[in-house]
Design an enzyme around this catalytic site. Structure first.
Site, PDB file in Angstrom:
ATOM      1  N   LEU A 111       0.813  -1.209   0.000  1.00 50.66           N
ATOM      2  CA  LEU A 111       0.000   0.000   0.000  1.00 50.66           C
ATOM      3  C   LEU A 111       0.847   1.260   0.000  1.00 50.66           C
ATOM      4  CD1 LEU A 111      -2.824  -0.932   2.533  1.00 50.66           C
ATOM      5  CD2 LEU A 111      -2.856  -1.097   0.050  1.00 50.66           C
ATOM      6  N   MET A 122      10.055   4.670   7.854  1.00 48.25           N
ATOM      7  CA  MET A 122      10.214   3.702   8.930  1.00 48.25           C
ATOM      8  C   MET A 122       9.630   2.337   8.619  1.00 48.25           C
ATOM      9  SD  MET A 122       9.561   5.747  12.493  1.00 48.25           S
ATOM     10  CE  MET A 122       9.761   4.207  13.370  1.00 48.25           C
ATOM     11  N   ALA A 123       8.550   2.304   7.847  1.00 46.82           N
ATOM     12  CA  ALA A 123       7.816   1.048   7.705  1.00 46.82           C
ATOM     13  C   ALA A 123       7.225   0.939   6.309  1.00 46.82           C
ATOM     14  CB  ALA A 123       6.715   0.952   8.759  1.00 46.82           C
ATOM     15  N   ASP A 152       1.751  15.626  14.718  1.00 49.45           N
ATOM     16  CA  ASP A 152       1.905  15.446  13.275  1.00 49.45           C
ATOM     17  C   ASP A 152       0.547  15.544  12.580  1.00 49.45           C
ATOM     18  OD1 ASP A 152       3.316  15.130  10.936  1.00 49.45           O
ATOM     19  OD2 ASP A 152       3.320  12.948  11.004  1.00 49.45           O
TER      20      ASP A 152
END
Length: 451
Positions: free
Chosen positions: A28, A33-34, A149
């Site tokens: 996706l 970080m991921a 954020d």
């Protein structure tokens, strides 16, 4: 910074099982970080799987921050916060989170497409979304949590009209006020530069509080209404410096048609001094509710109506857009954890755009048919009036042809022709050449006809 999504063939996790529970279907999104995958549980439930990158997983502090995202979001107990249903470590040692898979679009995508088509988002929609966003932040602030954020890319609107706040991974808890010292000492900065409050952009971690989230909500409203960031620059560093040192411009400079009450609310949320802003999400939520009631005469609706914006129909491989509707899109990249948990929507044409296309096609067919009919029909006979003066005396009987005018006669045939007379006697014999030159005219012929 976000990297482009990987193709299914390039990611080794595609088609594999995680802990023999989740089958990885597709990528996706990829963040700093991921990597986020669409996955299917063995009980056929579709989920979003967020897996920490191997190089990041080697840092224990980053692993702790990553896993805290699920704990913080779940501690709110708010329906507009994305819930984390599971967390574990993959077979190769990478921490992961399991979240609900959302169907819809981010507020960033909606605003970008609206401004690209010259149709800014409806003010009532923006106020409703800002009210729901402030309500989530009010619950977070009540639990001592500062999101840090907030931005349009972390505000998700489902097709059912529900708002979801994403990415609590860099949220700051009230009981970890000393944790910010390590981030400052290592020079690590988390957040999105274009939506950082002045105190957050200056690195004043101890000054970051609920009023910082209020500034980010004001920047979010500013961006989706104007199509530009509060501060612009050629790099993230320039934008961060501008946010740390310069007050925000009034939204009235870019949207002069906004009601004065809306301008006052956004400008107050973007005040440079924290004490001049709304104190928390509760104050901001109540101010938006009062503003909505004064403008529309009704309370803020509990859910949003997904905007019916035109969406391009993709035929063949997608291509990069010719231009970016937002200036300085680099400013909207995330420095900290990735915030995408969603499946990209399937491109489709809205009912309105389909109706417009059908109407345009019907009009083109009608115009082509009329053009073909006009081209194929015979041209009408047009009677042209000729101003010819007939001689005074005319006769239907045959008459002798006048000899051709001599070279010494006038150039005008009218001036050279004598008055015609009737002859009873037979015409005189002429030579064959003369007979050819004086062949009889048809009945009713005019002496002005060409030979």
């Amino acid at each position: 910074m976000f990297a482009p999504p990987q193709s299914p063939s390039s990611d080794p996790r595609i088609g594999t099982w995680v802990r023999q529970k989740y089958r990885v279907d597709r990528v996706l999104g990829v963040g700093g970080m991921a990597t986020v995958y669409a996955a299917t549980h063995r009980n056929k439930t579709r989920v979003a799987l967020k897996v920490l990158r191997p190089e990041v997983a080697m840092n224990p502090e980053m692993c702790q921050r990553f896993l805290r995202e699920g704990y913080v979001a779940n501690s709110l107990g708010h329906p507009n916060a994305v819930m984390v249903t599971d967390d574990d470590v993959t077979d190769d040692g990478a921490p992961y989170l399991v979240m609900e898979l959302l169907e819809g679009e981010t507020l960033d995508d909606l605003a970008e497409r609206a401004h690209a088509f010259g149709r800014p988002l409806d003010l009532a929609f923006v106020l409703t979304a800002a009210h729901a966003l402030a309500d989530v932040l009010a619950a977070a602030h009540a639990h001592g949590i500062v999101h840090r954020d907030v931005k349009p890319g972390n505000v998700f609107i489902t097709y059912g009209g529900q708002l979801k706040v994403l990415d609590f991974g860099i949220a700051r808890l009230r009981d970890d006020s000393h944790a910010g010292a390590s981030a400052t000492r290592t020079g690590t900065s988390f957040g999105s530069p274009a939506f950082m409050s002045p105190e957050q952009a200056r690195g004043k971690t101890s000054l970051v509080g609920p009023h910082s989230d209020v500034w980010s909500v004001g920047a979010t409203m500013f961006t989706v209404l104007t199509g530009r960031n509060v501060h612009v620059g050629e790099s993230s560093q320039e934008i961060m410096i501008a946010g740390a040192t310069l007050p925000a411009p009034s939204i009235a400079r870019f949207c002069p048609a906004l009601p004065p009450a809306v301008v006052a609310l956004v400008d107050r949320a973007l005040a440079f001094a924290p004490e001049m802003r709304f104190g928390s999400g509760v104050e901001l939520r109540d101010a938006i509710a009062a503003l909505y009631s004064s403008l529309y005469g009704t309370p803020v609706p509990p859910s949003l109506v997904f905007p019916n914006l035109p969406r391009p129909v993709v035929v063949g491989p997608p291509s990069a857009p010719a231009s970016e509707p937002y200036p300085n899109r680099l400013a909207q990249t995330t420095v900290g954890p990735m915030s995408t948990y969603v499946a990209p929507p399937t491109p489709f044409a809205s009912p309105r755009s389909i109706a417009l296309l059908v109407g345009a096609a019907a009009l083109a067919v009608a115009v082509a048919g009329v053009s073909f009919w006009r081209a194929s029909r015979p041209a009408p006979l047009r009677a042209e009036a000729v101003n010819v003066r007939l001689p005074a005396a005319t006769s239907l009987a045959p008459r002798e042809e006048l000899p051709p005018p001599s070279s010494s006669s006038s150039a005008s045939p009218v001036a050279a022709a004598p008055e015609p007379t009737l002859r009873k006697s037979a015409p005189a014999r002429t030579s064959p050449g003369a007979a050819k030159a004086t062949k009889p005219r048809p009945v009713g012929a005019s002496p002005f006809d060409r030979q």
